[in-house]
Scaffold this motif. Structure first.
Motif, PDB file in Angstrom:
ATOM      1  N   ILE A 132       0.839  -1.197   0.000  1.00  8.38           N
ATOM      2  CA  ILE A 132       0.000   0.000   0.000  1.00  8.38           C
ATOM      3  C   ILE A 132       0.878   1.254   0.000  1.00  8.38           C
ATOM      4  O   ILE A 132       0.654   2.188  -0.778  1.00  8.38           O
ATOM      5  N   ALA A 133       1.901   1.288   0.848  1.00  3.38           N
ATOM      6  CA  ALA A 133       2.794   2.446   0.910  1.00  3.38           C
ATOM      7  C   ALA A 133       3.575   2.614  -0.396  1.00  3.38           C
ATOM      8  O   ALA A 133       3.650   3.717  -0.952  1.00  3.38           O
ATOM      9  N   LEU A 134       4.159   1.536  -0.878  1.00  2.66           N
ATOM     10  CA  LEU A 134       4.903   1.569  -2.129  1.00  2.66           C
ATOM     11  C   LEU A 134       3.988   2.000  -3.275  1.00  2.66           C
ATOM     12  O   LEU A 134       4.325   2.866  -4.080  1.00  2.66           O
ATOM     13  N   GLY A 135       2.820   1.392  -3.326  1.00  2.00           N
ATOM     14  CA  GLY A 135       1.855   1.717  -4.378  1.00  2.00           C
ATOM     15  C   GLY A 135       1.373   3.154  -4.298  1.00  2.00           C
ATOM     16  O   GLY A 135       1.214   3.814  -5.324  1.00  2.00           O
ATOM     17  N   GLY A 136       1.152   3.645  -3.095  1.00  2.00           N
ATOM     18  CA  GLY A 136       0.709   5.036  -2.935  1.00  2.00           C
ATOM     19  C   GLY A 136       1.726   6.016  -3.501  1.00  2.00           C
ATOM     20  O   GLY A 136       1.375   6.953  -4.217  1.00  2.00           O
ATOM     21  N   MET A 137       3.001   5.791  -3.188  1.00  2.00           N
ATOM     22  CA  MET A 137       4.044   6.661  -3.729  1.00  2.00           C
ATOM     23  C   MET A 137       4.143   6.528  -5.244  1.00  2.00           C
ATOM     24  O   MET A 137       4.276   7.520  -5.965  1.00  2.00           O
ATOM     25  N   VAL A 173       1.842   5.410  -7.444  1.00  2.00           N
ATOM     26  CA  VAL A 173       0.657   5.932  -8.128  1.00  2.00           C
ATOM     27  C   VAL A 173       0.709   7.458  -8.140  1.00  2.00           C
ATOM     28  O   VAL A 173       0.405   8.092  -9.155  1.00  2.00           O
ATOM     29  N   HIS A 174       1.116   8.051  -7.031  1.00  2.00           N
ATOM     30  CA  HIS A 174       1.250   9.507  -6.981  1.00  2.00           C
ATOM     31  C   HIS A 174       2.219   9.991  -8.064  1.00  2.00           C
ATOM     32  O   HIS A 174       1.900  10.884  -8.851  1.00  2.00           O
ATOM     33  N   LYS A 175       3.403   9.409  -8.101  1.00  2.00           N
ATOM     34  CA  LYS A 175       4.424   9.855  -9.060  1.00  2.00           C
ATOM     35  C   LYS A 175       3.979   9.621 -10.492  1.00  2.00           C
ATOM     36  O   LYS A 175       4.099  10.508 -11.351  1.00  2.00           O
ATOM     37  N   PHE A 176       3.467   8.429 -10.791  1.00  2.00           N
ATOM     38  CA  PHE A 176       3.054   8.118 -12.154  1.00  2.00           C
ATOM     39  C   PHE A 176       1.904   9.028 -12.591  1.00  2.00           C
ATOM     40  O   PHE A 176       1.867   9.504 -13.730  1.00  2.00           O
ATOM     41  N   THR A 177       0.977   9.292 -11.672  1.00  2.00           N
ATOM     42  CA  THR A 177      -0.148  10.178 -11.964  1.00  2.00           C
ATOM     43  C   THR A 177       0.347  11.584 -12.285  1.00  2.00           C
ATOM     44  O   THR A 177      -0.137  12.227 -13.215  1.00  2.00           O
ATOM     45  N   ARG A 178       1.315  12.082 -11.521  1.00  2.00           N
ATOM     46  CA  ARG A 178       1.897  13.400 -11.798  1.00  2.00           C
ATOM     47  C   ARG A 178       2.556  13.410 -13.181  1.00  2.00           C
ATOM     48  O   ARG A 178       2.415  14.374 -13.927  1.00  2.00           O
ATOM     49  N   LEU A 179       3.286  12.342 -13.482  1.00  2.00           N
ATOM     50  CA  LEU A 179       3.946  12.275 -14.795  1.00  2.00           C
ATOM     51  C   LEU A 179       2.933  12.339 -15.929  1.00  2.00           C
ATOM     52  O   LEU A 179       3.091  13.092 -16.884  1.00  2.00           O
ATOM     53  N   VAL A 180       1.894  11.528 -15.826  1.00  2.00           N
ATOM     54  CA  VAL A 180       0.896  11.477 -16.902  1.00  2.00           C
ATOM     55  C   VAL A 180       0.122  12.792 -16.989  1.00  2.00           C
ATOM     56  O   VAL A 180      -0.107  13.306 -18.081  1.00  2.00           O
ATOM     57  N   SER A 181      -0.256  13.364 -15.848  1.00  2.00           N
ATOM     58  CA  SER A 181      -1.162  14.518 -15.857  1.00  2.00           C
ATOM     59  C   SER A 181      -0.468  15.871 -15.957  1.00  2.00           C
ATOM     60  O   SER A 181      -1.105  16.852 -16.352  1.00  2.00           O
ATOM     61  N   LYS A 182       0.821  15.945 -15.625  1.00  2.00           N
ATOM     62  CA  LYS A 182       1.453  17.259 -15.544  1.00  2.00           C
ATOM     63  C   LYS A 182       2.804  17.386 -16.249  1.00  2.00           C
ATOM     64  O   LYS A 182       3.222  18.497 -16.551  1.00  2.00           O
ATOM     65  N   SER A 183       3.529  16.288 -16.483  1.00  2.00           N
ATOM     66  CA  SER A 183       4.918  16.407 -16.939  1.00  2.00           C
ATOM     67  C   SER A 183       5.028  16.949 -18.362  1.00  2.00           C
ATOM     68  O   SER A 183       4.187  16.690 -19.223  1.00  2.00           O
ATOM     69  N   SER A 184       6.107  17.695 -18.579  1.00  2.00           N
ATOM     70  CA  SER A 184       6.412  18.215 -19.920  1.00  2.00           C
ATOM     71  C   SER A 184       6.581  17.065 -20.901  1.00  2.00           C
ATOM     72  O   SER A 184       6.120  17.129 -22.040  1.00  2.00           O
ATOM     73  N   VAL A 204      10.775   5.076  -6.033  1.00  2.00           N
ATOM     74  CA  VAL A 204      12.150   5.582  -5.947  1.00  2.00           C
ATOM     75  C   VAL A 204      12.237   6.940  -6.635  1.00  2.00           C
ATOM     76  O   VAL A 204      12.873   7.878  -6.126  1.00  2.00           O
ATOM     77  N   THR A 205      11.595   7.089  -7.766  1.00  2.00           N
ATOM     78  CA  THR A 205      11.594   8.362  -8.482  1.00  2.00           C
ATOM     79  C   THR A 205      10.908   9.450  -7.657  1.00  2.00           C
ATOM     80  O   THR A 205      11.379  10.590  -7.611  1.00  2.00           O
ATOM     81  N   ALA A 206       9.810   9.098  -6.998  1.00  2.00           N
ATOM     82  CA  ALA A 206       9.108  10.072  -6.150  1.00  2.00           C
ATOM     83  C   ALA A 206       9.994  10.535  -4.999  1.00  2.00           C
ATOM     84  O   ALA A 206      10.056  11.731  -4.685  1.00  2.00           O
ATOM     85  N   VAL A 207      10.702   9.610  -4.365  1.00  2.00           N
ATOM     86  CA  VAL A 207      11.617   9.975  -3.280  1.00  2.00           C
ATOM     87  C   VAL A 207      12.738  10.855  -3.829  1.00  2.00           C
ATOM     88  O   VAL A 207      13.087  11.888  -3.233  1.00  2.00           O
ATOM     89  N   SER A 208      13.286  10.486  -4.968  1.00  2.00           N
ATOM     90  CA  SER A 208      14.343  11.275  -5.585  1.00  2.00           C
ATOM     91  C   SER A 208      13.861  12.694  -5.900  1.00  2.00           C
ATOM     92  O   SER A 208      14.563  13.676  -5.623  1.00  2.00           O
ATOM     93  N   ASP A 209      12.672  12.814  -6.469  1.00  2.00           N
ATOM     94  CA  ASP A 209      12.118  14.142  -6.769  1.00  2.00           C
ATOM     95  C   ASP A 209      11.988  14.978  -5.501  1.00  2.00           C
ATOM     96  O   ASP A 209      12.312  16.171  -5.487  1.00  2.00           O
ATOM     97  N   SER A 210      11.512  14.353  -4.437  1.00  2.00           N
ATOM     98  CA  SER A 210      11.358  15.069  -3.163  1.00  2.00           C
ATOM     99  C   SER A 210      12.706  15.570  -2.670  1.00  2.00           C
ATOM    100  O   SER A 210      12.828  16.716  -2.213  1.00  2.00           O
ATOM    101  N   LEU A 211      13.714  14.731  -2.760  1.00  2.00           N
ATOM    102  CA  LEU A 211      15.049  15.133  -2.331  1.00  2.00           C
ATOM    103  C   LEU A 211      15.601  16.250  -3.220  1.00  2.00           C
ATOM    104  O   LEU A 211      16.308  17.149  -2.725  1.00  2.00           O
ATOM    105  N   GLN A 212      15.288  16.229  -4.518  1.00  2.00           N
ATOM    106  CA  GLN A 212      15.718  17.313  -5.409  1.00  2.00           C
ATOM    107  C   GLN A 212      15.123  18.647  -4.952  1.00  2.00           C
ATOM    108  O   GLN A 212      15.817  19.675  -4.926  1.00  2.00           O
TER     109      GLN A 212
END
Length: 171
Positions: free
Chosen positions: A63-68, A70-81, A154-162
């Motif tokens: 659930i925790a892994l999936g939540g992160m 899904v959040h990241k993938f959703t941002r990529l699909v809905s907002k990324s350049s 992992v990408t979501a954590v990396s983005d947060s650290l950036q």
């Protein structure tokens, strides 16, 4: 209160008065809900036909892994350049939002293009669909689904650290 749009069909009369100005695309949203229901039925049928059954409980780590993820993938699909070409047939560019994201709006044309545009520019709306795919994947193909989730978590954590690093530097 009655709508200025009189409906002859009994179902149409149920929604009279809901949106007298016609600002809400009820037909498009009803189509989205119907499609979502059909997708769920298809997933259930595919699972049943292949001998897969819903798990009784989900591991908290999934659930925790999936939540992160899904959040990241959703941002990529809905907002990324980078995903703008996928959204372009259904959206209109408004402005750059920073961090490799765009602000876009659904095309005003209505119909299926407008409905899809509203769905793919709304990370909250899109999250339900992607979350559904993730849960279905845990039931039908858990190993590749967890690999997908690990990648995007992992990408979501990396983005947060950036963002933290940039803030600390004052960028």
């Amino acid at each position: 209160m009655t709508s200025t749009h009189s409906h002859a069909h009994p179902v149409g009369r149920l929604v009279d008065g809901y949106d007298p100005e016609g600002d809400v695309a009820l037909g498009g949203y009803a189509g989205s809900l119907t499609t979502y229901g059909l997708v769920l039925a298809g997933i259930a049928a595919a699972g049943s036909a292949s001998g897969h059954h819903l798990v009784e409980r989900y591991d908290l780590a999934d659930i925790a892994l999936g939540g992160m993820a899904v959040h990241k993938f959703t941002r990529l699909v809905s907002k990324s350049s980078v995903a703008a070409p996928v959204r372009a047939p259904f959206t209109q560019f408004e402005e750059a939002a920073g961090s490799g994201e765009h602000v876009e709006s659904a095309r005003d044309e209505g119909g299926i293009r407008g409905t899809i545009g509203k769905l793919i520019t709304c990370p909250f709306c899109l999250g339900v669909w992607i979350g559904t795919a993730y849960i279905a994947g845990l039931n039908l193909a858990p190993r590749p689904t967890r690999t997908w989730a690990a990648l995007f978590a992992v990408t979501a954590v990396s983005d947060s650290l950036q963002h933290v690093y940039a803030r600390l530097r004052g960028d």
